[in-house]
Scaffold this active site. Structure first.
Site, PDB file in Angstrom:
ATOM      1  N   LYS A 284       7.406  24.878   0.553  1.00 28.15           N
ATOM      2  CA  LYS A 284       8.545  23.983   0.330  1.00 28.15           C
ATOM      3  C   LYS A 284       9.870  24.737   0.285  1.00 28.15           C
ATOM      4  CE  LYS A 284      10.255  20.340  -2.739  1.00 28.15           C
ATOM      5  NZ  LYS A 284       9.896  19.409  -3.830  1.00 28.15           N
TER       6      LYS A 284
ATOM      7  N   GLU B  24       3.579   6.696  11.366  1.00 28.49           N
ATOM      8  CA  GLU B  24       2.160   6.500  11.652  1.00 28.49           C
ATOM      9  C   GLU B  24       1.969   5.392  12.689  1.00 28.49           C
ATOM     10  OE1 GLU B  24      -0.407   3.802   9.042  1.00 28.49           O
ATOM     11  OE2 GLU B  24      -0.967   5.817   8.353  1.00 28.49           O
TER      12      GLU B  24
ATOM     13  N   ASP C 210       1.458  14.452   9.974  1.00 27.72           N
ATOM     14  CA  ASP C 210       0.283  13.987  10.698  1.00 27.72           C
ATOM     15  C   ASP C 210       0.669  13.000  11.790  1.00 27.72           C
ATOM     16  OD1 ASP C 210       0.852  11.855   8.866  1.00 27.72           O
ATOM     17  OD2 ASP C 210      -1.197  11.131   9.132  1.00 27.72           O
TER      18      ASP C 210
ATOM     19  N   GLN D 276      25.397  11.395   0.702  1.00 23.73           N
ATOM     20  CA  GLN D 276      24.564  12.241   1.542  1.00 23.73           C
ATOM     21  C   GLN D 276      23.519  11.455   2.328  1.00 23.73           C
ATOM     22  OE1 GLN D 276      21.554  14.346  -1.400  1.00 23.73           O
ATOM     23  NE2 GLN D 276      23.558  14.011  -2.360  1.00 23.73           N
TER      24      GLN D 276
ATOM     25  N   GLU E 167       0.857  -1.186   0.000  1.00 20.85           N
ATOM     26  CA  GLU E 167       0.000   0.000   0.000  1.00 20.85           C
ATOM     27  C   GLU E 167       0.890   1.233   0.000  1.00 20.85           C
ATOM     28  OE1 GLU E 167      -2.703  -1.621   2.757  1.00 20.85           O
ATOM     29  OE2 GLU E 167      -1.602  -0.956   4.519  1.00 20.85           O
TER      30      GLU E 167
ATOM     31  N   ASN F 135       9.723  13.751   6.923  1.00 19.32           N
ATOM     32  CA  ASN F 135       8.798  13.671   8.041  1.00 19.32           C
ATOM     33  C   ASN F 135       7.362  13.681   7.541  1.00 19.32           C
ATOM     34  OD1 ASN F 135       6.948  15.384  10.028  1.00 19.32           O
ATOM     35  ND2 ASN F 135       8.487  14.372  11.276  1.00 19.32           N
TER      36      ASN F 135
ATOM     37  N   TRP G 196       2.116  18.081   3.606  1.00 20.93           N
ATOM     38  CA  TRP G 196       2.296  16.647   3.418  1.00 20.93           C
ATOM     39  C   TRP G 196       3.612  16.129   3.986  1.00 20.93           C
ATOM     40  CZ3 TRP G 196      -1.559  13.588   2.457  1.00 20.93           C
ATOM     41  CH2 TRP G 196      -1.315  12.262   2.094  1.00 20.93           C
TER      42      TRP G 196
ATOM     43  N   THR H 130      18.334  24.166  -2.678  1.00 13.04           N
ATOM     44  CA  THR H 130      18.373  24.458  -4.106  1.00 13.04           C
ATOM     45  C   THR H 130      17.112  23.902  -4.760  1.00 13.04           C
ATOM     46  OG1 THR H 130      20.775  24.374  -4.110  1.00 13.04           O
ATOM     47  CG2 THR H 130      19.675  24.145  -6.236  1.00 13.04           C
TER      48      THR H 130
ATOM     49  N   TRP I 189      -1.903   0.015  12.930  1.00 11.82           N
ATOM     50  CA  TRP I 189      -2.719   1.200  13.225  1.00 11.82           C
ATOM     51  C   TRP I 189      -4.196   0.832  13.348  1.00 11.82           C
ATOM     52  CZ3 TRP I 189      -6.846   3.292  10.679  1.00 11.82           C
ATOM     53  CH2 TRP I 189      -7.082   2.884   9.367  1.00 11.82           C
TER      54      TRP I 189
END
Length: 1000
Positions: free
Chosen positions: A338, A113, A292, A284, A102, A289, A365, A166, A684
């Site tokens: 953003k 979550e 919610d 890197q 999913e 994150n 989001w 950037t 959940w």
């Protein structure tokens, strides 16, 4: 849940990925002092110490309600190790079953979550039993495995808040990727980085990464706190990521990659050049994150705080409450565009944000952060998100973080930000609510992900364009009814906790729509599953909201999603408990009874799911359509050797699925058989049902219902005011159960909450009169009438030119070879108050603590240093320096004898070196430095469990704080990844603290 549902896609177009985008920031070093809670690296859990949580006791005194016993039954099933909800490390899996696709593409991954639902479960367990240790354990596990440690985000100190990232455009289809980094598009300023660092004394980000491979099935081995790309043999949870290529990239089209890349896997540049284009690429780390989940964690801890206070056990949860407050401070990154551009942006050339002009104040989001793995590279980045979905909003968390004295974050502007956010979120729900009651999708500040101009006629919300399916389209993100239950549960909690009239008005429309579409009989039940939307809302006008007559929702299909049924029931129960709506209470009860009677099984509750979407297991890319898109000419490998190249399918790069016990059902379907059916046990979903059971007895239990309000607080009085504060006290109220706290109102508006009988109103205007009242509340949500008012006038604003007194009593409390712990007597200040102190070593500033203690680390053994301390007040005045204190660090402990075992695991031009140091003497070693030399040009690339460095052929490894002492006979294991040129002979000699060691 619909078989085609993708509930979460925490995807980003990464910001600062390559050499051409490096931001050179000279002279920035991390602060050494922290307030409230320290960085995530100080977690009490390690990969070897996290125990599997114990099951619930068979019976708990005083918990005789039928629904409470159902909760405990569910709790025991979830916590029973034999049922498989947790890994051996005590980490909650996404599901008991491994074959499930999913948002997580494998059942034994975990998400932030899952952790947030675990906190909810343990909060309710504490409310039922009075045992708060499991809640604290859950947060400690979260901190150990889901919040990256300092070692996992090593170059944050180079982050430049004036140039956060950037720019790289987002595109509507994966085939448009990689997206070229473009330094010509200006990013705005990050307005909160400086105050977060000043508050917590670190550049680390305290937020959960959204996705981890708990069993390291993929084999990346990006292990929390231990290292980057340690490979398939690594044990422990591994940070990974998936979604990154626009709204059409479903789970079936993702290419999993590690959250820390050293280019061992993937292609020549790891996986980076699948997503962003650059002239060259740097090794890197990067994390994403899911806001919610962090907000849900704050939400759960708030309720735990209320219930613990009712039991007289506030101290049991105080440390976890403090950490939730800190998480809420960093969660503010989700409130910004953003690239920190101004809200209402409709062109890449629109204005870069300054101050808070880039804040949309909605829970977007995601937020993300990253940087170089090379600690000398000098760059790091952070981004917010321009896309906001109604299902991610949490006005309860925003209310808590702006009004609850124990949860208001410590940073200067956090309370104000969350206060604005709560109001903005409620307006967002109101703007998106259809006449039927359902809530539509959301809005974006970056149309098409590239700051394009929205089509003419697009409704706007504070300048952001309406989107029916924000963030992802396969399937549409507002198709799944679960988003309705998730989002509205938090609105119902806010209404229940605060009586907010706006929240009630939204629920008053939404609840009847849901009740009309929920059916429960003696043998079956159904709730909405998929929704369809037509039309659009009116452009938002706060002063005169429109009717949204052109917006409409219809239920496309119904089903049995047990998790959604749980959260829907919780929504109805909170609403009914506050409003007295008996129809909502009855429907929630009937739904819970039906699930309990019809869906129980040995692992919890479940329903049959027909997974027609599993036909996509072997789909290959169709130009402009579905399938895993790999650019022409791009080749690479997964850690297990699976080839990544044009034409691969979902399962081609996940060949481990073919060994799954349930895969034969999928293969039969791919071979032309019927669609497979499953009964899934998502973590959940099980906790949602368990939580609804606990809620029912707490709110409506027939054995001991609580309908009595506390007595009205009396004796409200104001203490000595300042120009910006008014301290208040009152006499405690009484209640037939227990008073859990008080709400304080200023001029009729809620100003904050307190668990005791004192409160200080802050942020006031000088020389201004205010009227205050207080009301009491109990655990069931009953509130007293407001007290008689008291009026207080703040003092005129003082002009503070007086410095604090000179700190005295500077002394040491502990001196080691590498650190000096200092303490001193507090200074006083007659003006604005002491704000903190500055600590100097040999005339150089080394720390700025707010309290009267400080530990200076990283020192040299047997070396003399001189320390002084000055005090500073809020107005910026500083005292003279204290009397100097001379300190000499401890000498190096002589070594009796030592032994070193050195082994390697070699491949083509790389190797992993493993070193065991053993104290073979009779005296402890306190602080050690290992030295050896390579003879064939080998180079240390990255190490762990020690501070590694190399100059020429000489290699040095120095202990860390946790493994610096070796008792006689004790050993410590350290290691590194290195490179060689074809030959890799072992070093011939080793020394520890200058003494030669034998080799084992």
């Amino acid at each position: 849940m619909s078989a085609s549902t993708r509930r979460r896609s925490a995807w980003v177009a990464f910001a600062a990925l390559g050499a051409s985008s490096i931001l050179a920031v000279a002279g920035l070093t991390p602060a050494t002092a922290a307030t409230r809670s320290g960085p995530a690296a100080t977690s009490p859990l390690t990969a070897t110490s996290a125990a599997l949580p114990a099951a619930a006791p068979a019976a708990v005194v005083g918990t005789d309600g039928e629904y409470t016993q159902r909760f405990l039954t569910m709790y025991e099933k979830i916590k029973d190790p034999a049922n498989g909800y947790f890994s051996a490390q005590g980490i909650p899996y996404h599901s008991v079953e491994t074959l499930i696709v999913e948002a997580p593409d494998y059942g034994h991954e975990t998400t932030s979550e899952a952790y947030s639902y675990w906190l909810w479960l343990e909060a309710l367990y504490g409310q039922v039993t009075g045992d708060w240790a499991p809640l604290n354990h859950a947060w400690a596990t979260l901190e150990a495995y889901m919040i990256p440690t300092s070692a996992d985000q090593p170059t944050n100190s180079f982050y430049n808040a004036s140039s956060p990232a950037t720019y790289a455009a987002e595109y509507n289809h994966p085939s448009s990727y990689p997206s070229q980094l473009n330094s010509g598009v200006r990013s705005g300023q990050d307005p909160i980085a400086g105050e977060l660092k000043a508050t917590y004394g670190t550049s680390d980000v305290y937020g959960m990464h959204w996705l981890a491979d708990v069993d390291n099935v993929y084999g990346f081995g990006a292990t929390a706190g231990a290292g980057c790309e340690l490979g398939p043999t690594a044990t422990g949870s591994s940070y990974i990521n998936t979604f990154q290529r626009g709204p059409q990239e479903s789970v079936w089209e993702t290419v999993p990659q590690p959250s820390c890349e050293e280019f061992k896997y993937g292609g020549r540049n790891g996986f980076l050049d699948l997503f962003t284009g650059d002239s060259s690429y740097a090794k890197q780390w990067k994390y994403t994150n899911a806001p919610d989940a962090d907000a849900r964690a704050v939400e759960a801890v708030y309720w735990a705080k209320q219930w613990a206070a009712a039991q007289g056990k506030s101290a049991d949860v105080a440390a976890t409450v403090d950490k939730a407050s800190k998480m809420g401070d960093y969660l503010r990154y989700a409130l910004f565009d953003k690239y920190f551009k101004t809200i209402g942006c409709t062109s890449p050339s629109c204005a870069a944000g300054t101050g808070k002009t880039s804040a949309h104040y909605l829970l977007s989001w995601y937020y993300a952060w990253g940087g170089a793995t090379d600690t000398n590279a000098g760059w790091a980045w952070r981004i917010g998100s321009s896309h906001a979905h109604f299902g991610y909003q949490n006005p309860l968390a925003a209310w808590v973080l702006s009004t609850d004295a124990d949860l208001i974050p410590a940073s200067t502007t956090a309370q104000s930000d969350w206060s604005t956010s709560m109001q903005r979120q409620l307006e967002f729900y109101q703007w998106l609510q259809s006449p039927q009651g359902g809530i539509a999708g959301g809005a974006t500040n970056s149309w098409d992900g590239a700051y394009a101009t929205p089509p003419a006629g697009t409704p706007t919300f504070y300048g952001m364009g309406y989107t029916v399916a924000p963030v992802y389209n396969d399937p549409p993100s507002n198709q799944w009814f679960g988003m309705q239950a998730w989002g509205m549960q938090r609105v119902a909690e806010l209404y229940y906790a605060s009586g907010n009239a706006q929240a009630k008005a939204i629920l008053d429309k939404w609840v009847p729509w849901v009740l009309a579409n929920t059916t429960v009989t003696a043998t079956s039940w159904q709730i909405p599953s998929e929704l369809t939307w037509t039309g659009k809302p009116d452009t938002w006008n706060k002063a005169n909201p429109g009717s949204n007559s052109g917006l409409s929702v219809a239920v496309k299909s119904y089903g049995q999603d047990v998790g959604v049924a749980g959260d829907l029931s919780r929504t109805l129960l909170f609403y009914a408990a506050k409003s007295g709506d008996t129809a909502a209470q009855a429907k929630a009860k009937a739904l819970l009874d039906a699930v309990w009677a019809q869906n129980q099984d040995p692992l919890g509750v479940s329903a049959v799911e027909i997974r027609t979407d599993y036909q996509r297991f072997d789909d290959t890319y169709v130009a402009g359509g579905d399938g895993v898109y790999i650019p022409a000419g791009w080749t690479g490998t997964m850690p297990n050797g699976d080839a990544i190249k044009p034409g691969v399918s979902f399962q081609d790069i996940r060949s481990f699925y073919k060994a799954d016990p349930a895969y034969s059902k999928v293969q039969a379907y791919l071979d032309g058989g019927a669609a497979p059916t499953f009964r899934y046990h998502r973590f959940w979903a099980q906790t949602a049902i368990a939580g609804a059971m606990a809620d029912y007895d707490r709110l409506f239990g027939t054995s001991t219902p609580d309908t009595s309000a506390p007595s009205v607080p009396t004796g409200l009085a104001a203490g000595t005011v300042t120009s910006t504060t008014v301290p208040l006290t009152w006499t405690a109220s009484t209640d037939d159960r227990a008073v859990v706290g008080y709400d304080v109102f200023r001029d009729g508006t809620l100003a904050g909450s307190a668990t005791g009988t004192t409160f200080t109103a802050t942020g006031l205007t000088p020389a201004t009169a205010y009227a205050f009242t207080v009301r009491a509340k109990d655990a069931a949500g009953n509130t007293s009438a407001q007290s008689a008012p008291v009026t207080a006038t703040t003092a005129a604003a003082p002009v503070d030119t007086t410095a604090p007194t000179v700190p005295t009593g500077l002394a040491t409390t502990n001196v080691t070879q590498t650190s000096v712990a200092l303490t001193w007597s507090a200074s006083t200040d007659t003006g604005s108050g002491v704000a903190g102190y500055r600590v100097y070593r040999d005339g150089t500033l080394v720390g700025s603590p707010t309290g009267t203690s400080f530990t200076d680390s990283g020192l040299t053994a047997a070396t003399a240093y001189s320390y002084t301390v000055i005090a500073r007040d809020v107005a910026g005045n500083v005292s003279a320096a204290s009397a100097p204190l001379a300190v000499t660090t401890a000498p190096v402990t002589p070594v009796g004898t030592c032994s070193v075992r050195y082994t390697t695991n070699d491949w083509s031009t790389g190797f992993t070196g493993s070193v065991r140091i053993t104290n073979t003497g009779t005296s402890p070693i306190t602080g050690w430095t290992l030295r050896f030399a390579f003879t064939s040009g080998q180079q240390v690339q990255q190490g762990w469990s020690a501070a590694w460095s190399q100059t020429g052929t000489a290699v040095t490894a120095t202990n860390l704080g946790w493994n610096g002492t070796l008792a006689p006979g004790a050993s410590t294991d350290i290691g590194f990844n290195g490179s060689h040129t074809g030959t890799n002979p072992k070093p011939t000699a080793f020394t520890v603290n200058g003494s030669a060691c034998t080799t084992a």
